[in-house]
Design a protein around this motif. Structure first.
Motif, PDB file in Angstrom:
ATOM      1  N   LEU A 120     -10.978  16.856  -5.286  1.00  0.00           N
ATOM      2  CA  LEU A 120     -10.051  16.354  -5.588  1.00  0.00           C
ATOM      3  C   LEU A 120      -8.801  16.515  -4.639  1.00  0.00           C
ATOM      4  CD1 LEU A 120     -10.012  16.750  -9.606  1.00  0.00           C
ATOM      5  CD2 LEU A 120     -10.063  14.771  -8.358  1.00  0.00           C
ATOM      6  N   ARG A 121      -8.889  17.888  -4.068  1.00  0.00           N
ATOM      7  CA  ARG A 121      -8.021  18.276  -3.183  1.00  0.00           C
ATOM      8  C   ARG A 121      -8.278  17.423  -1.914  1.00  0.00           C
ATOM      9  NH1 ARG A 121      -7.849  24.586  -4.112  1.00  0.00           N
ATOM     10  NH2 ARG A 121      -6.188  24.380  -5.759  1.00  0.00           N
TER      11      ARG A 121
ATOM     12  N   ARG B 165       0.761  -1.224   0.191  1.00  0.00           N
ATOM     13  CA  ARG B 165       0.053  -0.001  -0.147  1.00  0.00           C
ATOM     14  C   ARG B 165       0.713   1.160  -0.060  1.00  0.00           C
ATOM     15  NH1 ARG B 165      -4.450   2.122  -1.949  1.00  0.00           N
ATOM     16  NH2 ARG B 165      -5.303   3.519  -0.571  1.00  0.00           N
ATOM     17  N   LYS B 166       1.971   1.215   0.723  1.00  0.00           N
ATOM     18  CA  LYS B 166       2.730   2.450   0.997  1.00  0.00           C
ATOM     19  C   LYS B 166       3.561   2.830  -0.491  1.00  0.00           C
ATOM     20  CE  LYS B 166       6.527   4.243   3.583  1.00  0.00           C
ATOM     21  NZ  LYS B 166       7.715   4.232   4.508  1.00  0.00           N
ATOM     22  N   HIS B 167       3.947   1.847  -1.070  1.00  0.00           N
ATOM     23  CA  HIS B 167       4.671   1.553  -2.520  1.00  0.00           C
ATOM     24  C   HIS B 167       3.603   2.182  -3.448  1.00  0.00           C
ATOM     25  CE1 HIS B 167       6.480   0.568  -5.897  1.00  0.00           C
ATOM     26  NE2 HIS B 167       7.456  -0.073  -5.605  1.00  0.00           N
ATOM     27  N   TYR B 168       2.468   1.769  -3.256  1.00  0.00           N
ATOM     28  CA  TYR B 168       1.230   2.182  -4.430  1.00  0.00           C
ATOM     29  C   TYR B 168       0.928   3.720  -4.095  1.00  0.00           C
ATOM     30  CZ  TYR B 168      -3.155   3.582  -6.047  1.00  0.00           C
ATOM     31  OH  TYR B 168      -4.220   4.048  -6.818  1.00  0.00           O
ATOM     32  N   LEU B 169       0.979   3.971  -2.880  1.00  0.00           N
ATOM     33  CA  LEU B 169       0.730   5.572  -2.698  1.00  0.00           C
ATOM     34  C   LEU B 169       1.828   6.598  -3.010  1.00  0.00           C
ATOM     35  CD1 LEU B 169      -1.028   5.199   0.825  1.00  0.00           C
ATOM     36  CD2 LEU B 169      -2.051   5.785  -1.369  1.00  0.00           C
ATOM     37  N   GLN B 170       3.156   6.014  -2.785  1.00  0.00           N
ATOM     38  CA  GLN B 170       4.232   6.776  -3.111  1.00  0.00           C
ATOM     39  C   GLN B 170       4.504   6.947  -4.792  1.00  0.00           C
ATOM     40  OE1 GLN B 170       7.466   4.560  -1.152  1.00  0.00           O
ATOM     41  NE2 GLN B 170       7.346   6.011   0.801  1.00  0.00           N
ATOM     42  N   ASN B 171       4.200   5.829  -5.237  1.00  0.00           N
ATOM     43  CA  ASN B 171       4.432   5.668  -6.717  1.00  0.00           C
ATOM     44  C   ASN B 171       3.365   6.122  -7.498  1.00  0.00           C
ATOM     45  OD1 ASN B 171       7.194   5.338  -6.279  1.00  0.00           O
ATOM     46  ND2 ASN B 171       6.641   3.179  -5.946  1.00  0.00           N
ATOM     47  N   GLN B 172       2.050   5.844  -7.107  1.00  0.00           N
ATOM     48  CA  GLN B 172       0.914   5.993  -7.930  1.00  0.00           C
ATOM     49  C   GLN B 172      -0.105   6.499  -7.518  1.00  0.00           C
ATOM     50  OE1 GLN B 172      -0.399   2.213  -9.419  1.00  0.00           O
ATOM     51  NE2 GLN B 172       1.419   1.676 -10.589  1.00  0.00           N
ATOM     52  N   GLY B 173      -0.655   6.463  -6.451  1.00  0.00           N
ATOM     53  CA  GLY B 173      -1.656   7.252  -5.782  1.00  0.00           C
ATOM     54  C   GLY B 173      -1.666   8.598  -5.602  1.00  0.00           C
ATOM     55  N   VAL B 174      -0.480   9.136  -4.923  1.00  0.00           N
ATOM     56  CA  VAL B 174      -0.287  10.443  -4.680  1.00  0.00           C
ATOM     57  C   VAL B 174      -0.091  11.383  -5.736  1.00  0.00           C
ATOM     58  CG1 VAL B 174       0.931  12.233  -3.280  1.00  0.00           C
ATOM     59  CG2 VAL B 174       0.140  10.251  -2.002  1.00  0.00           C
ATOM     60  N   PRO B 175       1.099  10.771  -6.713  1.00  0.00           N
ATOM     61  CA  PRO B 175       1.103  11.696  -7.925  1.00  0.00           C
ATOM     62  C   PRO B 175      -0.086  11.493  -8.797  1.00  0.00           C
ATOM     63  CG  PRO B 175       2.866  10.002  -7.352  1.00  0.00           C
ATOM     64  CD  PRO B 175       1.984   9.731  -6.378  1.00  0.00           C
ATOM     65  N   GLN B 176      -0.787  10.695  -8.992  1.00  0.00           N
ATOM     66  CA  GLN B 176      -2.108  10.638  -9.878  1.00  0.00           C
ATOM     67  C   GLN B 176      -2.694  11.778  -9.163  1.00  0.00           C
ATOM     68  OE1 GLN B 176      -3.318   6.684 -10.376  1.00  0.00           O
ATOM     69  NE2 GLN B 176      -1.540   6.155 -11.737  1.00  0.00           N
ATOM     70  N   ALA B 177      -2.930  11.660  -7.865  1.00  0.00           N
ATOM     71  CA  ALA B 177      -3.955  12.496  -7.370  1.00  0.00           C
ATOM     72  C   ALA B 177      -3.704  14.036  -7.642  1.00  0.00           C
ATOM     73  CB  ALA B 177      -4.246  12.114  -5.895  1.00  0.00           C
ATOM     74  N   ARG B 178      -2.380  14.196  -7.378  1.00  0.00           N
ATOM     75  CA  ARG B 178      -1.779  15.851  -7.782  1.00  0.00           C
ATOM     76  C   ARG B 178      -1.971  16.041  -9.003  1.00  0.00           C
ATOM     77  NH1 ARG B 178       3.513  14.597  -4.312  1.00  0.00           N
ATOM     78  NH2 ARG B 178       2.890  15.122  -2.109  1.00  0.00           N
TER      79      ARG B 178
ATOM     80  N   ARG C 165      -4.744  19.015 -13.328  1.00  0.00           N
ATOM     81  CA  ARG C 165      -5.275  18.889 -14.754  1.00  0.00           C
ATOM     82  C   ARG C 165      -6.762  19.306 -14.644  1.00  0.00           C
ATOM     83  NH1 ARG C 165      -4.427  13.865 -15.457  1.00  0.00           N
ATOM     84  NH2 ARG C 165      -6.368  12.947 -14.341  1.00  0.00           N
ATOM     85  N   ASN C 166      -7.424  19.217 -13.302  1.00  0.00           N
ATOM     86  CA  ASN C 166      -9.004  19.875 -13.303  1.00  0.00           C
ATOM     87  C   ASN C 166      -8.689  21.309 -13.199  1.00  0.00           C
ATOM     88  OD1 ASN C 166     -11.580  19.694 -12.596  1.00  0.00           O
ATOM     89  ND2 ASN C 166     -11.022  20.588 -10.768  1.00  0.00           N
ATOM     90  N   GLN C 167      -7.672  21.935 -12.760  1.00  0.00           N
ATOM     91  CA  GLN C 167      -7.410  23.438 -12.447  1.00  0.00           C
ATOM     92  C   GLN C 167      -7.261  24.026 -14.139  1.00  0.00           C
ATOM     93  OE1 GLN C 167      -4.196  23.741  -9.694  1.00  0.00           O
ATOM     94  NE2 GLN C 167      -5.748  24.237  -7.987  1.00  0.00           N
ATOM     95  N   GLN C 168      -6.401  23.326 -14.826  1.00  0.00           N
ATOM     96  CA  GLN C 168      -6.070  23.700 -16.278  1.00  0.00           C
ATOM     97  C   GLN C 168      -7.347  23.715 -17.030  1.00  0.00           C
ATOM     98  OE1 GLN C 168      -3.196  20.988 -17.388  1.00  0.00           O
ATOM     99  NE2 GLN C 168      -1.536  22.003 -16.628  1.00  0.00           N
ATOM    100  N   GLU C 169      -8.262  22.666 -16.879  1.00  0.00           N
ATOM    101  CA  GLU C 169      -9.580  22.648 -17.457  1.00  0.00           C
ATOM    102  C   GLU C 169     -10.374  23.879 -16.968  1.00  0.00           C
ATOM    103  OE1 GLU C 169     -11.012  18.549 -16.674  1.00  0.00           O
ATOM    104  OE2 GLU C 169      -9.583  17.613 -18.079  1.00  0.00           O
ATOM    105  N   CYS C 170     -10.430  24.119 -16.020  1.00  0.00           N
ATOM    106  CA  CYS C 170     -11.330  25.212 -15.406  1.00  0.00           C
ATOM    107  C   CYS C 170     -10.786  26.278 -16.184  1.00  0.00           C
ATOM    108  CB  CYS C 170     -11.323  25.172 -13.985  1.00  0.00           C
ATOM    109  SG  CYS C 170     -12.100  23.933 -13.005  1.00  0.00           S
ATOM    110  N   ALA C 171      -9.537  26.664 -16.035  1.00  0.00           N
ATOM    111  CA  ALA C 171      -8.850  27.910 -16.632  1.00  0.00           C
ATOM    112  C   ALA C 171      -9.315  28.087 -18.117  1.00  0.00           C
ATOM    113  CB  ALA C 171      -7.587  27.911 -16.418  1.00  0.00           C
ATOM    114  N   ALA C 172      -9.325  26.823 -18.897  1.00  0.00           N
ATOM    115  CA  ALA C 172      -9.842  26.828 -20.245  1.00  0.00           C
ATOM    116  C   ALA C 172     -11.072  27.226 -20.500  1.00  0.00           C
ATOM    117  CB  ALA C 172      -9.336  25.429 -20.864  1.00  0.00           C
ATOM    118  N   MET C 173     -11.888  26.776 -19.617  1.00  0.00           N
ATOM    119  CA  MET C 173     -13.320  26.882 -19.587  1.00  0.00           C
ATOM    120  C   MET C 173     -13.879  28.185 -19.429  1.00  0.00           C
ATOM    121  SD  MET C 173     -15.619  23.401 -18.413  1.00  0.00           S
ATOM    122  CE  MET C 173     -16.262  24.593 -17.187  1.00  0.00           C
ATOM    123  N   ALA C 174     -12.854  29.089 -18.883  1.00  0.00           N
ATOM    124  CA  ALA C 174     -13.285  30.598 -18.471  1.00  0.00           C
ATOM    125  C   ALA C 174     -13.805  31.290 -19.546  1.00  0.00           C
ATOM    126  CB  ALA C 174     -12.001  31.400 -18.111  1.00  0.00           C
ATOM    127  N   PRO C 175     -14.894  31.975 -19.433  1.00  0.00           N
ATOM    128  CA  PRO C 175     -15.536  32.538 -20.621  1.00  0.00           C
ATOM    129  C   PRO C 175     -14.737  33.606 -21.603  1.00  0.00           C
ATOM    130  CG  PRO C 175     -16.067  33.741 -18.487  1.00  0.00           C
ATOM    131  CD  PRO C 175     -15.486  32.608 -18.232  1.00  0.00           C
TER     132      PRO C 175
END
Length: 161
Positions: free
Chosen positions: A147-148, A76-89, A94-104
């Protein structure tokens, strides 16, 4: 015949036998030996059956043994360090970039026949556009917060491990 063929035949014949007789023999000195021929002196016959026919599965007991090197905690620790946390970040970013792109797009509001200066203040078009932009912005903020929160929970879990 080759030795491999002999071994295979002996193994096949061993599986065909329903049971084997083994004799437990005791000699004059009290020494116990096991053999397939009948005993010359004292002894008893023991029936041996193949383990597969009457075997009952052994239930795993509750183990208090320590977890191995690559146990569930490590995995579990290995997964969180290498996949879970980096993918969540990455998902938050990515969501912030999509929101910025959706600005009127303000350029659209100032170009073409429907310029802001030609629209009456408080026109329905401008109000709908502003309401839609506010709704999209609120949805983006809600998704970013979600997501945060997920990222924080993964980081907290990693901190505990």
């Amino acid at each position: 015949m080759k030795p491999i063929h002999c071994a295979a035949c002996a193994l096949a014949l061993g599986f065909l036998a329903p049971a084997w007789a083994i004799n437990k023999c005791t000699d004059a000195n009290g020494k116990v030996s096991f053999q397939d021929e009948p005993c010359a002196g004292q002894g008893e016959k023991i029936e041996v059956r193949p383990a597969m026919q009457g075997a009952s599965p052994v239930q795993p007991g509750t183990s208090t043994a320590k977890e191995g090197v690559f146990g569930a905690t490590w995995q579990r620790k290995h997964y969180l360090q290498n996949q879970g946390v980096p993918q969540a970040r990455a998902a938050v970013e990515r969501n912030q970039q999509e929101c910025a792109a959706m600005a009127p797009d303000t350029a659209v509001a100032h170009a073409g026949p429907l310029r802001r200066s030609t629209l009456a203040s408080g026109s329905q078009f401008a109000q709908e556009r502003a309401a839609g932009a506010d709704k999209d912005k609120a949805a983006c903020e809600a998704r970013t917060n979600e997501l945060r929160n997920q990222l924080k929970s993964l980081e907290a879990e990693l901190g505990k491990l």
